[in-house]
Scaffold this motif. Structure first.
Motif, PDB file in Angstrom:
ATOM      1  N   ALA A 201      30.483   0.456 -56.426  1.00  0.00           N
ATOM      2  CA  ALA A 201      29.894  -0.750 -55.813  1.00  0.00           C
ATOM      3  C   ALA A 201      28.697  -1.265 -56.600  1.00  0.00           C
ATOM      4  CB  ALA A 201      29.471  -0.427 -54.377  1.00  0.00           C
ATOM      5  N   SER A 202      28.329  -2.509 -56.300  1.00  0.00           N
ATOM      6  CA  SER A 202      27.084  -3.079 -56.820  1.00  0.00           C
ATOM      7  C   SER A 202      25.936  -2.151 -56.423  1.00  0.00           C
ATOM      8  CB  SER A 202      26.895  -4.459 -56.181  1.00  0.00           C
ATOM      9  OG  SER A 202      25.529  -4.765 -56.083  1.00  0.00           O
ATOM     10  N   ARG A 203      24.924  -2.041 -57.282  1.00  0.00           N
ATOM     11  CA  ARG A 203      23.784  -1.156 -56.952  1.00  0.00           C
ATOM     12  C   ARG A 203      22.979  -1.691 -55.760  1.00  0.00           C
ATOM     13  NH1 ARG A 203      25.608   3.394 -58.331  1.00  0.00           N
ATOM     14  NH2 ARG A 203      27.349   2.113 -57.689  1.00  0.00           N
ATOM     15  N   ASP A 204      23.187  -2.949 -55.416  1.00  0.00           N
ATOM     16  CA  ASP A 204      22.489  -3.535 -54.257  1.00  0.00           C
ATOM     17  C   ASP A 204      23.401  -3.668 -53.046  1.00  0.00           C
ATOM     18  OD1 ASP A 204      20.117  -3.932 -55.685  1.00  0.00           O
ATOM     19  OD2 ASP A 204      20.920  -5.777 -56.577  1.00  0.00           O
ATOM     20  N   VAL A 205      24.535  -2.956 -53.071  1.00  0.00           N
ATOM     21  CA  VAL A 205      25.507  -3.120 -51.986  1.00  0.00           C
ATOM     22  C   VAL A 205      24.849  -2.914 -50.615  1.00  0.00           C
ATOM     23  CG1 VAL A 205      26.251  -0.689 -52.068  1.00  0.00           C
ATOM     24  CG2 VAL A 205      27.799  -2.423 -51.155  1.00  0.00           C
ATOM     25  N   LYS A 206      25.251  -3.738 -49.671  1.00  0.00           N
ATOM     26  CA  LYS A 206      24.808  -3.563 -48.288  1.00  0.00           C
ATOM     27  C   LYS A 206      26.000  -3.009 -47.502  1.00  0.00           C
ATOM     28  CE  LYS A 206      21.252  -7.137 -48.021  1.00  0.00           C
ATOM     29  NZ  LYS A 206      20.903  -7.082 -49.451  1.00  0.00           N
ATOM     30  N   VAL A 207      25.822  -1.810 -46.952  1.00  0.00           N
ATOM     31  CA  VAL A 207      26.925  -1.144 -46.247  1.00  0.00           C
ATOM     32  C   VAL A 207      26.643  -1.138 -44.751  1.00  0.00           C
ATOM     33  CG1 VAL A 207      28.289   0.974 -46.048  1.00  0.00           C
ATOM     34  CG2 VAL A 207      27.234   0.381 -48.255  1.00  0.00           C
ATOM     35  N   LEU A 208      27.593  -1.640 -43.997  1.00  0.00           N
ATOM     36  CA  LEU A 208      27.505  -1.587 -42.533  1.00  0.00           C
ATOM     37  C   LEU A 208      28.655  -0.731 -42.020  1.00  0.00           C
ATOM     38  CD1 LEU A 208      26.694  -2.399 -39.662  1.00  0.00           C
ATOM     39  CD2 LEU A 208      28.042  -4.477 -39.939  1.00  0.00           C
ATOM     40  N   VAL A 209      28.332   0.362 -41.343  1.00  0.00           N
ATOM     41  CA  VAL A 209      29.373   1.205 -40.753  1.00  0.00           C
ATOM     42  C   VAL A 209      29.541   0.823 -39.282  1.00  0.00           C
ATOM     43  CG1 VAL A 209      30.082   3.557 -40.180  1.00  0.00           C
ATOM     44  CG2 VAL A 209      28.964   3.087 -42.367  1.00  0.00           C
ATOM     45  N   VAL A 210      30.759   0.434 -38.947  1.00  0.00           N
ATOM     46  CA  VAL A 210      31.103   0.041 -37.570  1.00  0.00           C
ATOM     47  C   VAL A 210      31.912   1.150 -36.892  1.00  0.00           C
ATOM     48  CG1 VAL A 210      32.372  -1.655 -36.177  1.00  0.00           C
ATOM     49  CG2 VAL A 210      31.085  -2.420 -38.174  1.00  0.00           C
ATOM     50  N   GLY A 211      32.801   1.767 -37.672  1.00  0.00           N
ATOM     51  CA  GLY A 211      33.708   2.785 -37.119  1.00  0.00           C
ATOM     52  C   GLY A 211      32.949   3.952 -36.509  1.00  0.00           C
ATOM     53  N   ASN A 212      33.360   4.352 -35.324  1.00  0.00           N
ATOM     54  CA  ASN A 212      32.650   5.416 -34.599  1.00  0.00           C
ATOM     55  C   ASN A 212      33.073   6.820 -35.011  1.00  0.00           C
ATOM     56  OD1 ASN A 212      30.809   4.106 -32.902  1.00  0.00           O
ATOM     57  ND2 ASN A 212      32.536   3.273 -31.737  1.00  0.00           N
TER      58      ASN A 212
ATOM     59  N   ASP B  23      35.783  17.690 -33.451  1.00  0.00           N
ATOM     60  CA  ASP B  23      36.992  17.414 -34.257  1.00  0.00           C
ATOM     61  C   ASP B  23      36.996  15.963 -34.707  1.00  0.00           C
ATOM     62  OD1 ASP B  23      37.888  19.983 -33.858  1.00  0.00           O
ATOM     63  OD2 ASP B  23      38.971  19.460 -32.019  1.00  0.00           O
ATOM     64  N   LEU B  24      36.580  15.071 -33.798  1.00  0.00           N
ATOM     65  CA  LEU B  24      36.516  13.643 -34.137  1.00  0.00           C
ATOM     66  C   LEU B  24      35.528  13.426 -35.281  1.00  0.00           C
ATOM     67  CD1 LEU B  24      37.268  10.666 -33.226  1.00  0.00           C
ATOM     68  CD2 LEU B  24      35.098  10.686 -32.015  1.00  0.00           C
ATOM     69  N   LEU B  25      34.390  14.089 -35.174  1.00  0.00           N
ATOM     70  CA  LEU B  25      33.365  13.957 -36.217  1.00  0.00           C
ATOM     71  C   LEU B  25      33.919  14.429 -37.557  1.00  0.00           C
ATOM     72  CD1 LEU B  25      30.279  15.248 -34.222  1.00  0.00           C
ATOM     73  CD2 LEU B  25      30.440  13.034 -35.337  1.00  0.00           C
ATOM     74  N   LYS B  26      34.641  15.546 -37.528  1.00  0.00           N
ATOM     75  CA  LYS B  26      35.164  16.099 -38.788  1.00  0.00           C
ATOM     76  C   LYS B  26      36.243  15.207 -39.391  1.00  0.00           C
ATOM     77  CE  LYS B  26      33.908  20.878 -38.496  1.00  0.00           C
ATOM     78  NZ  LYS B  26      34.088  21.749 -37.349  1.00  0.00           N
ATOM     79  N   ASP B  27      37.170  14.726 -38.546  1.00  0.00           N
ATOM     80  CA  ASP B  27      38.263  13.873 -39.046  1.00  0.00           C
ATOM     81  C   ASP B  27      37.705  12.594 -39.654  1.00  0.00           C
ATOM     82  OD1 ASP B  27      40.026  15.704 -38.234  1.00  0.00           O
ATOM     83  OD2 ASP B  27      40.999  14.510 -36.680  1.00  0.00           O
ATOM     84  N   ASN B  28      36.742  11.984 -38.950  1.00  0.00           N
ATOM     85  CA  ASN B  28      36.164  10.759 -39.470  1.00  0.00           C
ATOM     86  C   ASN B  28      35.254  11.041 -40.645  1.00  0.00           C
ATOM     87  OD1 ASN B  28      37.203   8.460 -38.070  1.00  0.00           O
ATOM     88  ND2 ASN B  28      36.421   9.457 -36.241  1.00  0.00           N
TER      89      ASN B  28
END
Ligand SMILES: NC(=O)c1ccc[n+]([C@@H]2O[C@H](COP(=O)([O-])OP(=O)(O)OC[C@H]3O[C@@H](n4cnc5c(N)ncnc54)[C@H](O)[C@@H]3O)[C@@H](O)[C@H]2O)c1
Length: 279
Positions: free
Chosen positions: A74-85, A54-59
């Motif tokens: 976004a910029s085509r060179d955007v650097k994305v860092l995902v922190v949220g679990n 359920d957590l996986l689905k909600d997030n």
């Protein structure tokens, strides 16, 4: 949005030399317009009685929207860092929802686990975290992650020659794996300062280079040289140069490591199955 105003007040009060202006919005299409660096921190915490699926689905729903908005704005060179679990699978969902962006632009945060490992080794050996090199953390940012000291050195010596195997297997690995829970227990709140610091470390290495130093990043596993499933967001050892991360290839993987890597790989495969509808 009211709380956000307070955050802006604090940011202004820091008088940061590099802050020019701040846009506040809850519209991801506005937030990600021409973005070069995106730190995706917001996610829903696991509530009492909530299943992991359920957590996986909600997030997943949050990261589908953010992936699409990054793709469109976004910029085509955007650097994305995902922190949220769950950070790896959230990053995987965002990446899959951004088909026009290079998958290499999406990463998940493993640097906190990496830094925790450096600190534990420094503490055990009476050295300093800056003297620990070639640390690797493989896999998922979860209790299955594999902090691997096979190649690590401290003060120029192999860590494996300085610490005993019993400490490594029965103390070090579980301590790093469970560190987040230990902090919640001690502080009554999850890690905040160390996580923020790790996010800065991650972005700084990626943008400015790691000077040949090894860092751990959750990255798209396609084409990896270790036989890991090629459709995951998986922590690998990398170096960074010229604004790009590059997998460190050719490391020898022993039987113990293979087993540990496989365990965290299986967890990520099952997370991928749980969010299949969002990809
Ligand atoms: N990868 C790592 O090493 C690491 C380390 C520390 C924390 N984390 C994770 O980072 C996340 C943030 O941690 P925190 O302590 O700041 O948690 P927090 O609960 O204080 O903050 C989460 C924020 O997400 C926001 N949010 C909720 N739904 C949202 C949505 N649909 N879109 C955008 N934002 C939304 C909430 O308003 C809240 O401000 C958590 O998932 C935590 O588990 C990861």
């Amino acid at each position: 949005m009211g709380a956000l105003e307070g955050v802006v007040m604090e940011l202004n009060d820091c008088a940061f030399p590099l802050v020019d202006s701040i846009i506040t919005t809850d519209d991801p299409n506005v937030a990600f317009k021409d973005t070069d660096y995106a730190l995706l921190v917001g996610s829903k915490p696991r509530g009492p009685g909530m299943e992991r699926a359920d957590l996986l689905k909600d997030n997943g729903a949050i990261f589908t929207i953010q992936g699409k908005a990054l793709n469109d704005n976004a910029s085509r060179d955007v650097k994305v860092l995902v922190v949220g679990n769950p950070a790896n699978t959230n990053a995987f969902i965002a990446m899959k929802n951004a088909p026009d962006l290079n998958p290499k632009n999406f990463t998940s945060m493993m640097r906190l686990d990496h830094n925790r490992s450096l600190s534990q080794i420094a503490d055990k050996t009476g050295s300093h975290s800056t003297r620990v090199k070639q640390m690797v953390v493989w896999g998922n940012h979860s209790a299955t992650q594999y902090p691997d000291i096979s190649f690590a050195t401290v003060d120029g010596k192999p860590v494996k020659e300085v610490v005993d195997n019993d400490w490594y297997v029965n103390d070090f690995i579980p301590t790093v794996q469970q560190r987040g829970a230990a902090i919640i227990k001690a502080r009554g709140a999850s890690s905040a300062a160390s996580a923020a610091s790790a996010a800065i470390d991650h972005m700084r290495s990626w943008a400015l280079g790691s000077d040949g130093g090894w860092v751990s990043m959750g990255v798209f596993s396609k084409g990896n040289s270790y036989g890991i499933d090629e459709d995951l967001m998986f922590a690998l050892p990398v170096t960074c140069e010229n604004g790009e991360w590059k997998e460190i290839t050719g490391l020898e993987i022993n039987d113990f490591s293979r087993e540990m890597i496989s365990k965290t790989e299986q967890e990520l495969i099952s997370e991928r199955e749980a969010v299949a509808g969002l990809l």
